[in-house]
Design an enzyme around this catalytic site. Structure first.
Site, PDB file in Angstrom:
ATOM      1  N   HIS A 495      73.487  37.122   2.272  1.00 24.54           N
ATOM      2  CA  HIS A 495      74.150  36.547   1.056  1.00 24.54           C
ATOM      3  C   HIS A 495      74.369  35.194   1.512  1.00 24.54           C
ATOM      4  O   HIS A 495      73.663  34.137   1.272  1.00 24.54           O
ATOM      5  CB  HIS A 495      74.431  36.856  -0.034  1.00 24.54           C
ATOM      6  CG  HIS A 495      75.140  36.345  -1.299  1.00 24.54           C
ATOM      7  ND1 HIS A 495      74.354  36.886  -2.355  1.00 24.54           N
ATOM      8  CD2 HIS A 495      75.061  34.840  -1.275  1.00 24.54           C
ATOM      9  CE1 HIS A 495      74.085  35.720  -4.113  1.00 24.54           C
ATOM     10  NE2 HIS A 495      74.955  35.116  -2.690  1.00 24.54           N
ATOM     11  N   GLU A 496      75.403  34.469   2.015  1.00 22.76           N
ATOM     12  CA  GLU A 496      75.878  33.144   1.562  1.00 22.76           C
ATOM     13  C   GLU A 496      74.942  32.154   2.607  1.00 22.76           C
ATOM     14  O   GLU A 496      74.737  31.504   2.697  1.00 22.76           O
ATOM     15  CB  GLU A 496      77.417  32.742   2.603  1.00 22.76           C
ATOM     16  CG  GLU A 496      78.561  33.449   1.648  1.00 22.76           C
ATOM     17  CD  GLU A 496      78.457  33.302   0.031  1.00 22.76           C
ATOM     18  OE1 GLU A 496      77.443  31.941  -0.093  1.00 22.76           O
ATOM     19  OE2 GLU A 496      78.456  33.310  -1.181  1.00 22.76           O
ATOM     20  N   HIS A 499      71.874  31.476   1.068  1.00 23.79           N
ATOM     21  CA  HIS A 499      72.011  29.705   1.154  1.00 23.79           C
ATOM     22  C   HIS A 499      71.862  28.848   2.140  1.00 23.79           C
ATOM     23  O   HIS A 499      71.321  27.278   2.060  1.00 23.79           O
ATOM     24  CB  HIS A 499      73.478  29.695   0.353  1.00 23.79           C
ATOM     25  CG  HIS A 499      73.636  29.874  -0.810  1.00 23.79           C
ATOM     26  ND1 HIS A 499      72.384  30.207  -2.195  1.00 23.79           N
ATOM     27  CD2 HIS A 499      74.652  31.632  -1.558  1.00 23.79           C
ATOM     28  CE1 HIS A 499      72.856  30.712  -2.877  1.00 23.79           C
ATOM     29  NE2 HIS A 499      73.855  31.818  -3.022  1.00 23.79           N
ATOM     30  N   HIS A 502      68.280  28.399   3.172  1.00 22.75           N
ATOM     31  CA  HIS A 502      67.806  27.048   1.357  1.00 22.75           C
ATOM     32  C   HIS A 502      67.829  25.790   1.826  1.00 22.75           C
ATOM     33  O   HIS A 502      66.819  25.331   2.110  1.00 22.75           O
ATOM     34  CB  HIS A 502      68.059  27.665   0.657  1.00 22.75           C
ATOM     35  CG  HIS A 502      67.135  26.978  -0.995  1.00 22.75           C
ATOM     36  ND1 HIS A 502      67.378  27.675  -1.981  1.00 22.75           N
ATOM     37  CD2 HIS A 502      66.283  26.496  -0.945  1.00 22.75           C
ATOM     38  CE1 HIS A 502      66.286  27.079  -2.904  1.00 22.75           C
ATOM     39  NE2 HIS A 502      65.559  27.088  -2.305  1.00 22.75           N
TER      40      HIS A 502
END
Length: 709
Positions: A495-496, A499, A502
């Site tokens: 999940h991290e 980010h 991105h």
């Protein structure tokens, strides 16, 4: 704090070669398995981190900034940012009202963000309290300056005149959007109000900061209960610390097989605290007053401007449709848990499943279904293997590698931090990721992504490379074993890293909209999408291998593990709907129709199958009401969007370079520089309706849940 000159959402050293799996990029799980035969330098760095004390020396300074070799350097960092900011402000005021102004505003934003974002990260994570304190002073000083800029008539007028003249037709899409975002942020700060109202706006904003911080602080504090008030004090004192005749309850003990003990701890943790509930009331009231002051019907209307959802009505339609979709499957899941409770307790008249039962019995059912032991599963997920798996995945999807870096002395804040360079096979270095992965005292306990420096196009045509930090709280390696992750930790890591990608893959002109600097309900899409990869057996078996034997995770084990992803997923999703609805109602029409506890009980009764426990007020510990005010729905919204992208683009082949490149160039590259709905529509080649989003959640629940297959 105003948002105008902050990012919109919360270095060059020798590289060590990483990729040892040959020149070709693996396209399938079988290819990937053949590639991962030995630990790479990346895996070794994370599996066996040998901290070098010389890296903790101070001559270079944190993040390579010479002034940050000592705590006094934060004052220098602040003063430099304020001085440079002042010069840019003067330049803005003296410049013609042409599109060039947008670049100057972004330069001002970048100058202040570079100091403020770094200081905020250090304040939350540095192991030395002197550094945390100095960073807090710097953050506070820049915040005060930002408040001045947010109410600077000259800056507002310059931007407004530039947007009102004919030159704006010469702007490209991103430049126009960034200019409009800056103008909107000005008006969000009350710049267009008369002097008296602007003064009231500033007072309300300052009050909201103080009240919100107080609410969050108390929400996360342990509960102190007098031993004399506890009927099972002897058992609790063996679980929790005891001080001055009080049991210090740090969290609800929901794993206990003693139902009375679970109930006691749950009720103790969530017993209404009048002062905390009053603090919440003050926070909600101040936010409503502030929104009304700038002509919004409610705080939710103000908070949702510029998001994918756009309006509170759209959010509530989404939540209500989702709640209706979940009603039958959640009841079916509840019946299963009720039957398990009855069988386990061997009682003829078993009490219904209560809030303190849900975690215990759903965990038991998952274990019985999958027949998997969490500790034996963790043996297949040493941190190094997981990082190697991420590297494999990113190389397959985007053609990029994670390469270990040799940091300079003093660059790191902990000897266990690892620095990675993100390198594209043809484009070269794209940015840096600092990995602060191991648990320690005086560290933020929530897994997080921090932007230290945003990417942007520089005046000389070069690109300012992004720098981010990923914070996790994994166990330290043992004397004879690496850090072993539970699968939930693997999911958090993915999940991290979503980010981080991105941030790394965005290539915007302006740092104000780079990477995760976009609306919250879009910023979570890339991170939630990465969770789907973490729950795909083909991906897991490509990298998961036993830290002792090197044996890959067996296919059948991976399948059983992933089948448990959404067991009781309808109940979990109902809880997310409840949280989001409460957040919307609290920040909606004022005055509220009752106390926050009464509203909570009413909404929970109407939209969930788990009853509200009388005598509790869990909203007083729901810290997201401060940090995500009126935006908590973003988790479910983003999950719906990510689910549609996964099933349409990656489910067939999670290693697809074609889809990876399309995803990168259609969505990630733009950050917040385009309307997020347009990015999603381009990726999916269709417009998503509210019904589409709800259907995506149902399809995802059904696809990975054995109850509905």
């Amino acid at each position: 704090m105003g948002t105008l000159f902050y990012g919109r959402i919360a270095l060059r050293n020798r590289r060590l070669p990483l990729a040892l799996w040959g020149r070709s990029v693996p396209r399938t799980r079988a290819d990937a398995n053949r590639c991962v035969a030995t630990w790479s330098p990346l895996a070794t760095a994370f599996n066996s981190p040998h901290p070098r004390e010389d890296r903790y020396l101070r001559p270079t300074g944190l993040f390579g900034k010479p002034e940050l070799s000592d705590t006094s350097g934060f004052t220098e960092l602040k003063n430099k940012a304020l001085f440079e900011g002042g010069k840019i402000v003067d330049n803005v005021l003296q410049s013609p009202r042409t599109p060039r102004l947008v670049g100057l505003f972004d330069k001002l934003s970048d100058t202040l963000c570079a100091a403020a974002d770094l200081a905020e990260f250090v304040r939350l994570t540095h192991p030395d309290h002197r550094f945390r304190s100095a960073a807090e002073d710097t953050s506070r000083g820049i915040s005060s300056y930002v408040e001045e800029l947010n109410t600077h008539p000259g800056l507002y007028q310059a931007l407004g005149k530039m947007l009102s003249n004919e030159d704006k037709r010469q702007m490209d899409e991103e430049t126009k959007r960034v200019a409009e975002l800056f103008l909107f942020d000005f008006e969000q700060s009350g710049i267009h109000l008369d002097e008296e109202k602007r003064r009231l706006f500033v007072e309300l904003q300052e009050a909201i900061l103080v009240i919100g911080a107080q609410f969050s602080q108390i929400a996360s504090m342990p509960v102190q209960v007098p031993l004399a008030d506890l009927p099972m004090a002897d058992k609790l004192s063996g679980i929790y610390p005891v001080s001055d005749g009080h049991v210090i309850i740090e969290s609800a003990y929901l794993d206990s097989n003693n139902e009375k003990l679970r109930e006691l701890v749950y009720l103790s943790c969530l017993k209404p605290v009048k002062t905390q509930l009053n603090t919440l009331d003050m926070l909600l009231s101040a936010r409503h007053q502030l929104a009304r002051l700038v002509n919004f019907p409610s705080f939710t209307h103000r908070a949702l401007t510029g998001t994918m959802a756009k309006t509170p009505e759209n959010v509530m339609d989404f939540l209500k449709l989702t709640a209706n979709m979940l009603r039958k499957p959640a009841k079916k899941e509840l019946d299963i848990l009720t039957g398990l409770k009855k069988h386990t307790s061997k009682a003829s008249n078993t009490e219904p499943i209560m809030p303190w039962d849900l975690h215990y019995y759903s965990s038991m059912a998952k274990y019985q279904s999958a027949k998997l032991n969490s500790s034996s599963i963790s043996a297949y997920f040493p941190l190094g293997a997981c990082m190697e798996g991420l590297n494999l995945l990113f190389k397959s999807l985007f053609g990029i590698s994670l390469e270990t870096q040799d940091p300079a002395e003093g660059e790191l804040w902990s000897p266990y931090v690892q620095k990675l360079g993100v390198v594209h096979e043809t484009e070269g270095l794209l940015g840096y990721i600092y990995c602060d992965f191991f648990n320690r005292e005086e560290k933020l306990q929530q897994d997080s992504h921090f932007t230290i420096r945003g990417g942007r196009l520089l005046e000389d045509g070069s690109y300012q490379l992004p720098v981010v930090v990923l914070v996790c709280n994994f166990p330290l390696p043992g004397p004879s074993s690496p850090s072993l992750l539970t699968h939930n930790m693997v999911e958090n890591l993915f999940h991290e890293m979503g980010h981080a990608m991105h941030s790394m893959l965005a290539r915007t002109q302006y740092q104000h909209v780079t990477g995760t600097r976009c609306s919250t309900d879009f910023a979570e899409v890339p991170s939630v999408l990465m969770e789907f990869f973490a729950w795909d057996p083909r991906v897991l078996t490509a990298f998961a291998k036993h830290y002792k034997t090197g044996q890959s995770l067996p296919d059948e084990v991976a399948v059983r593990l992933c089948q448990g992803r959404s067991m009781f997923g309808a109940l979990e999703m109902q809880r997310q709907v409840l949280y989001a609805m409460i957040d919307q109602v609290y920040h909606g029409t004022h005055p509220l129709t009752g106390s926050t506890t009464d509203i909570l009980a009413q909404v929970q009764e109407e939209y969930t199958v788990i009853p509200h426990a009388p005598g509790t007020a869990w909203q007083q510990r729901f810290s997201h009401l401060n940090g995500y005010g009126a935006k908590y729905y973003s988790y479910l919204w983003s999950r719906a969007v990510a689910s549609r992208i996964w099933h349409q683009c990656f489910a067939k082949n999670p290693f697809s370079r074609e889809m990876g490149d399309r995803y990168r160039h259609t969505m990630l590259a733009y950050g917040g520089g385009r309307e997020p709905r347009l990015l999603v529509e381009d990726m999916l080649e269709k417009k998503l309706t509210t019904s589409d989003l709800v259907q995506s959640l149902w399809e995802d629940l059904k696809a990975s849940n054995p109850f509905y297959q």
